[in-house]
Design an enzyme around this catalytic site. Sequence first.
Site, PDB file in Angstrom:
ATOM      1  N   HIS A 133       0.846  -1.198   0.000  1.00 58.27           N
ATOM      2  CA  HIS A 133       0.000   0.000   0.000  1.00 58.27           C
ATOM      3  C   HIS A 133       0.880   1.246   0.000  1.00 58.27           C
ATOM      4  O   HIS A 133       1.885   1.296   0.699  1.00 58.27           O
ATOM      5  CB  HIS A 133      -0.902   0.015   1.242  1.00 58.27           C
ATOM      6  CG  HIS A 133      -1.762   1.230   1.331  1.00 58.27           C
ATOM      7  ND1 HIS A 133      -2.944   1.340   0.660  1.00 58.27           N
ATOM      8  CD2 HIS A 133      -1.588   2.413   1.976  1.00 58.27           C
ATOM      9  CE1 HIS A 133      -3.482   2.535   0.892  1.00 58.27           C
ATOM     10  NE2 HIS A 133      -2.674   3.194   1.692  1.00 58.27           N
ATOM     11  N   ASP A 154     -15.027   2.959   7.941  1.00 61.62           N
ATOM     12  CA  ASP A 154     -13.954   3.858   7.500  1.00 61.62           C
ATOM     13  C   ASP A 154     -14.454   4.786   6.400  1.00 61.62           C
ATOM     14  O   ASP A 154     -14.126   5.970   6.369  1.00 61.62           O
ATOM     15  CB  ASP A 154     -12.744   3.059   7.010  1.00 61.62           C
ATOM     16  CG  ASP A 154     -11.706   3.980   6.382  1.00 61.62           C
ATOM     17  OD1 ASP A 154     -11.175   4.828   7.118  1.00 61.62           O
ATOM     18  OD2 ASP A 154     -11.464   3.886   5.170  1.00 61.62           O
ATOM     19  N   ARG A 171     -14.415  13.114   8.252  1.00 63.90           N
ATOM     20  CA  ARG A 171     -13.136  13.766   8.565  1.00 63.90           C
ATOM     21  C   ARG A 171     -12.768  14.781   7.490  1.00 63.90           C
ATOM     22  O   ARG A 171     -12.215  15.845   7.768  1.00 63.90           O
ATOM     23  CB  ARG A 171     -12.025  12.717   8.684  1.00 63.90           C
ATOM     24  CG  ARG A 171     -12.123  11.884   9.947  1.00 63.90           C
ATOM     25  CD  ARG A 171     -11.239  10.649   9.857  1.00 63.90           C
ATOM     26  NE  ARG A 171      -9.874  10.962   9.550  1.00 63.90           N
ATOM     27  CZ  ARG A 171      -9.037  10.149   8.877  1.00 63.90           C
ATOM     28  NH1 ARG A 171      -9.444   8.967   8.451  1.00 63.90           N
ATOM     29  NH2 ARG A 171      -7.805  10.517   8.629  1.00 63.90           N
ATOM     30  N   SER A 220      -7.366   3.998   9.545  1.00 61.54           N
ATOM     31  CA  SER A 220      -8.102   3.992   8.276  1.00 61.54           C
ATOM     32  C   SER A 220      -7.387   3.103   7.247  1.00 61.54           C
ATOM     33  O   SER A 220      -7.988   2.219   6.632  1.00 61.54           O
ATOM     34  CB  SER A 220      -8.211   5.437   7.771  1.00 61.54           C
ATOM     35  OG  SER A 220      -8.605   5.489   6.435  1.00 61.54           O
ATOM     36  N   LYS A 240      -8.406  -1.163   6.074  1.00 59.66           N
ATOM     37  CA  LYS A 240      -8.661  -1.613   4.696  1.00 59.66           C
ATOM     38  C   LYS A 240      -7.696  -2.738   4.308  1.00 59.66           C
ATOM     39  O   LYS A 240      -8.085  -3.697   3.647  1.00 59.66           O
ATOM     40  CB  LYS A 240      -8.538  -0.433   3.723  1.00 59.66           C
ATOM     41  CG  LYS A 240      -9.681   0.568   3.874  1.00 59.66           C
ATOM     42  CD  LYS A 240      -9.659   1.627   2.802  1.00 59.66           C
ATOM     43  CE  LYS A 240      -8.635   2.698   3.052  1.00 59.66           C
ATOM     44  NZ  LYS A 240      -9.089   3.933   3.656  1.00 59.66           N
TER      45      LYS A 240
HETATM   46  N1  URA Z   1      -5.648   7.297   3.169  1.00 64.79           N
HETATM   47  C1  URA Z   1      -6.597   6.570   3.803  1.00 64.79           C
HETATM   48  O1  URA Z   1      -6.992   5.510   3.336  1.00 64.79           O
HETATM   49  N2  URA Z   1      -7.093   7.045   4.967  1.00 64.79           N
HETATM   50  C2  URA Z   1      -6.678   8.193   5.524  1.00 64.79           C
HETATM   51  O2  URA Z   1      -7.148   8.549   6.580  1.00 64.79           O
HETATM   52  C3  URA Z   1      -5.695   8.939   4.844  1.00 64.79           C
HETATM   53  C4  URA Z   1      -5.185   8.464   3.664  1.00 64.79           C
END
Ligand code: URA
Length: 433
Positions: free
Chosen positions: A82, A161, A168, A183, A187
């Site tokens: 990622h 999320d 947010r 967050s 994922k």
């Molecule tokens: N990328 C994400 O997936 N979440 C965040 O909070 C910031 C960047």
Amino acid sequence: MRMVDLIATKRDGGELATADIQAMVEGFTNGEIPDYQMSAMSMAIFYQGMSDREIADLTMAMVNSGDVIDLSRIHGKKVDKHSTGGVGDKISLIVAPLVASIGIPVAKMSGRGLGHTGGTIDKLEAFPGFDVELSEEAFVSQVNDIKMAIIGQTGNLTPADKKLYALRDVTATVNSIPLIASSIMSKKIAAGADSIVLDVKTGSGAFMKSFEDAKALATEMVSIGKSVNRKTVAVITDMDQPLGFEIGNANEVKEAIEVLQGKDVRDLKVIALTIASHMAVLGEFYPTFDEAYADLETRLGNGAALDVFKKFIAAQGGDASLVDDMTKALETKYEKTFVASKAGYVSEIIADEVGVAAMILGAGRATKADEIDHAASVTLHKKVGDHVEVGDVIATLRSNKETLDQAIEKMDHAYHISETKPEARPLVHAVIQ
Ligand code: URA
């Protein structure tokens, strides 16, 4: 406990209990906890932070808010990767086929771009016909067959999320390390891999501008991974100028293919080999990072990874003939060059501005509803440290829209020219494991 009491606890610097965090995330996901209370909680977390235990609890509560992908039918150790995002970041397109070419299964879910940063899914859609929505059955069977598949995120992965991120975004609480770490990791954990390599960007084009912040985020994410038995390594890499020379979609794919053909685009090659080597060690193919790097370097360009890439494009319905010649995918109505107005050394390229220039040309989205033009592109001819004379071509911009002058204005903000040659920054700043 009532939500108002939890907000007060966090506002005053206290710790939230595991059960309270679970109940809060559940209540927020199903609509029992209203946005205004969750906004107040996000702001309290923004100021007071969270302990490692709280962050791990928040992460797992978000994982459990939706589907968790079961990759157990894929043979071998599954390693995911990622990136925290940047401009010109096509590393996944190099790393995934390279790692798959040694037999490590890459079952990857990727995102779309928004604003100045691109997304892997958008780049792959530069291949006409490419399908980013495979059924779980087709996804698993493709990875078992050719060791690689990349799809978009499924509908019900970490819905908490999704909802919290949207909140947010409009309450000035994105930039909080506990919230970003939970967050991203929620994922990745829900996507089912055994191990995770994180490419945490730092510099002017990154979320985390300073090395200290990037290190704190990387350390937090590695700690979350460990707490849920996922081997996790974070590599902090440079995003102080765009990666490689191409920014867009089809042209970024073309540049990734060139690296797979053996071209030495220095920053892309070093960062891709670093990420791929950590993935290969976590996948238990090599005993050490150094052995992995040395061997993968010889394999990059020997044709095996390129062969996997072609099979992958074809397997997901894309026109794989383009892999040999991307010309057709790069055609646009308009083209214009951006030239140097003074002589000297390129001392800085503000990556965000280049990303916005590409977006103005049609390569990115200002809002989620915008359509992407895969051929719209920026090609850089000069990077930080290069010398330019007045009139030298710094970049070529291509678009099907009449927005080239507006984009060139952004390029003018992006490029800084000075009399002295700047010091080179490292490409890999640190590894946290
Ligand atoms: N990328 C994400 O997936 N979440 C965040 O909070 C910031 C960047």
